[in-house]
Scaffold this active site. Structure first.
Site, PDB file in Angstrom:
ATOM      1  N   LYS A   1       8.719  -1.138  -5.126  1.00  0.00           N
ATOM      2  CA  LYS A   1       9.071  -1.976  -3.977  1.00  0.00           C
ATOM      3  C   LYS A   1       9.197  -1.154  -2.721  1.00  0.00           C
ATOM      4  O   LYS A   1       8.929  -1.624  -1.636  1.00  0.00           O
ATOM      5  CB  LYS A   1      10.420  -2.660  -4.227  1.00  0.00           C
TER       6      LYS A   1
ATOM      7  N   LYS B   1      12.875  10.115  -4.073  1.00  0.00           N
ATOM      8  CA  LYS B   1      13.276   9.252  -2.962  1.00  0.00           C
ATOM      9  C   LYS B   1      13.872  10.019  -1.792  1.00  0.00           C
ATOM     10  O   LYS B   1      13.876   9.520  -0.678  1.00  0.00           O
ATOM     11  CB  LYS B   1      14.268   8.183  -3.446  1.00  0.00           C
TER      12      LYS B   1
ATOM     13  N   LYS C   1       4.101   5.154  -9.775  1.00  0.00           N
ATOM     14  CA  LYS C   1       4.406   3.811 -10.258  1.00  0.00           C
ATOM     15  C   LYS C   1       4.377   2.808  -9.113  1.00  0.00           C
ATOM     16  O   LYS C   1       4.667   3.146  -7.976  1.00  0.00           O
ATOM     17  CB  LYS C   1       5.762   3.797 -10.958  1.00  0.00           C
TER      18      LYS C   1
HETATM   19  P1  ATP Z   1      12.602   0.528  -5.751  1.00  0.00           P
HETATM   20  O1  ATP Z   1      11.341   1.219  -5.339  1.00  0.00           O
HETATM   21  O2  ATP Z   1      13.372  -0.085  -4.603  1.00  0.00           O
HETATM   22  O3  ATP Z   1      13.455   1.343  -6.688  1.00  0.00           O
HETATM   23  P2  ATP Z   1      11.475  -0.792  -7.996  1.00  0.00           P
HETATM   24  O4  ATP Z   1      10.128  -1.378  -7.825  1.00  0.00           O
HETATM   25  O5  ATP Z   1      11.586   0.501  -8.716  1.00  0.00           O
HETATM   26  O6  ATP Z   1      12.117  -0.733  -6.568  1.00  0.00           O
HETATM   27  P3  ATP Z   1      13.897  -1.790  -9.212  1.00  0.00           P
HETATM   28  O7  ATP Z   1      14.667  -2.908  -8.587  1.00  0.00           O
HETATM   29  O8  ATP Z   1      14.387  -0.393  -9.030  1.00  0.00           O
HETATM   30  O9  ATP Z   1      12.394  -1.886  -8.700  1.00  0.00           O
HETATM   31  O10 ATP Z   1      13.749  -2.077 -10.764  1.00  0.00           O
HETATM   32  C1  ATP Z   1      13.828  -3.365 -11.347  1.00  0.00           C
HETATM   33  C2  ATP Z   1      13.277  -3.286 -12.764  1.00  0.00           C
HETATM   34  O11 ATP Z   1      11.853  -3.177 -12.714  1.00  0.00           O
HETATM   35  C3  ATP Z   1      13.789  -2.092 -13.562  1.00  0.00           C
HETATM   36  O12 ATP Z   1      14.041  -2.506 -14.892  1.00  0.00           O
HETATM   37  C4  ATP Z   1      12.621  -1.128 -13.530  1.00  0.00           C
HETATM   38  O13 ATP Z   1      12.589  -0.316 -14.673  1.00  0.00           O
HETATM   39  C5  ATP Z   1      11.421  -2.067 -13.503  1.00  0.00           C
HETATM   40  N1  ATP Z   1      10.270  -1.472 -12.830  1.00  0.00           N
HETATM   41  C6  ATP Z   1      10.213  -1.050 -11.543  1.00  0.00           C
HETATM   42  N2  ATP Z   1       8.981  -0.587 -11.248  1.00  0.00           N
HETATM   43  C7  ATP Z   1       8.241  -0.709 -12.379  1.00  0.00           C
HETATM   44  C8  ATP Z   1       6.878  -0.412 -12.697  1.00  0.00           C
HETATM   45  N3  ATP Z   1       6.032   0.092 -11.817  1.00  0.00           N
HETATM   46  N4  ATP Z   1       6.459  -0.676 -13.961  1.00  0.00           N
HETATM   47  C9  ATP Z   1       7.292  -1.222 -14.864  1.00  0.00           C
HETATM   48  N5  ATP Z   1       8.579  -1.533 -14.625  1.00  0.00           N
HETATM   49  C10 ATP Z   1       9.056  -1.282 -13.393  1.00  0.00           C
HETATM   50 MG    MG Z   2      13.476   1.546  -8.882  1.00  0.00          MG
END
Ligand code: ATP
Ligand code: MG
Length: 328
Positions: A196, A111, A193
């Site tokens: 968001k 990040k 992955k």
């Molecule tokens: P950011 O990019 O802002 O970190 P994020 O998509 O990683 O967003 P988070 O809010 O950090 O989302 O994570 C929320 C939950 O979703 C956590 O339990 C994380 O492990 C899960 N998660 C996030 N991305 C994935 C993915 N691609 N596959 C499976 N689980 C995910």
């Molecule tokens: Mg995350």
């Protein structure tokens, strides 16, 4: 009853990875465990955010969790910053964590790739706040996606060190990884992955996408060279991602799903159809809740109060153990 805790950031839009990797399991956990779920708005401050948008997203994320099936009458649903103990314990834990162990966190490296110099200090210390989130609730189990595994390890290390140095204070949590759908990859870049915060609108399936958008994104999903359908995440990341998603959506192992296909086209179409059906109830329920957001918002105060009851007791233990003078 075992206690479970998990959180989601009110950043960007909730996607299929969040749903299959986390929220889907949370909905089941609330019935079998003493479940605490929080919208981690303090974590969202680690990267630039427009204040009005952050506020709006925090409420939207809460509505989405309820739409997905979290019931504020059954679990404890709250906003992280409403319980000030999170920030306070985080500071105490920063005095136990080391620079070296935080520097090893791969998510910070990913990040902060635009420049360490300008990265926020909060982005660097974020795993410590996450440790505080977990430890405050004496959670035995933390359901996390694969991407959070390293942070959970750090949480365990810091808690063990604290207990060793200052006496038994924290419960040491275990990671609970979902059996299928643990890591959903970006449809356009299947080696990263789904996220968001990544700029990949075509590679990210949002839980509120309409059926046409979902179908379009799967149709354009990047597949691999060759034409055979096999589950092999190393050699065939694109196809394997589709198989994982279809498997998770239908409760099957991806290798078993692969046996039913010999071409990419039908696999893409079936995956899209399964995801559309999986998300349909959520989308419909969200539209109802969004018509009266105050109804959900008012439940957050109760959630925060209940969370604070547990969190303040843990914080008091930690303060005492580390030598902070109690206020009379
Ligand atoms: P950011 O990019 O802002 O970190 P994020 O998509 O990683 O967003 P988070 O809010 O950090 O989302 O994570 C929320 C939950 O979703 C956590 O339990 C994380 O492990 C899960 N998660 C996030 N991305 C994935 C993915 N691609 N596959 C499976 N689980 C995910
Ligand atoms: Mg995350």
């Amino acid at each position: 009853m075992a206690r479970v805790l998990s959180g989601i950031q009110p950043t960007g839009d909730i996607h299929l990875g969040n749903y299959l990797g986390a929220i889907h399991q949370w909905v089941q956990d609330q019935h079998t465990q003493d479940a605490y779920f929080c919208v981690v708005d303090l974590h969202a401050l680690t990267i630039p955010r427009d204040p009005a948008e952050l506020r709006a997203k925090t409420l939207e994320t809460t509505l989405l969790l309820v739409a997905a099936g979290l019931d504020p009458e059954v679990c404890t649903l709250f906003v992280q910053s409403h319980v000030h103990e999170h920030a306070e314990l985080s500071w105490i834990l920063e005095s136990v964590a080391s620079m070296g162990e935080l520097e090893r966190m791969t998510q910070f490296k990913e990040k902060a790739k635009d420049g360490r110099e300008s990265a926020r200090v909060a982005l660097f210390t974020y795993p410590v706040l996450m440790a505080a989130d977990i430890l405050l609730y004496d959670a035995d189990q933390v359901p996390v996606g694969e991407d959070q595994r390293q942070h959970l390890e750090l949480c365990r290390d810091v808690a063990l060190r604290f207990n060793h140095r200052y006496g038994e204070t924290f419960v040491i949590p275990e990671a609970a990884l979902p059996k299928v759908g643990a890591r959903v990859m970006d449809l356009q870049r299947p080696t990263s992955k789904m996220s968001k915060s990544a700029e990949s609108p075509q590679g990210t399936v949002l839980v509120l996408d309409d059926p046409a958008a979902i179908e379009r994104k799967f149709k354009r999903a990047v597949t691999d060279t060759g034409t055979d359908v096999a589950f092999d995440p190393q050699k065939k990341p694109g196809v394997s991602n589709l198989l994982s998603i279809l498997g998770a959506a239908t409760g099957r192992h991806p290798a078993e799903v692969a046996e039913g296909y010999s071409q990419y086209g039908p696999l893409k179409a079936d995956t899209a159809a399964a995801v559309v059906e999986l998300l349909r109830p959520l989308r419909e329920r969200y539209a109802e809740l969004a018509a009266d957001p105050e109804a959900v918002r008012s439940t957050l105060a109760r959630g925060a109060e209940k969370a604070q009851g547990v969190a303040s007791a843990t914080l008091a233990r930690a303060r005492e153990a580390i030598g902070l003078l109690p206020r009379h």
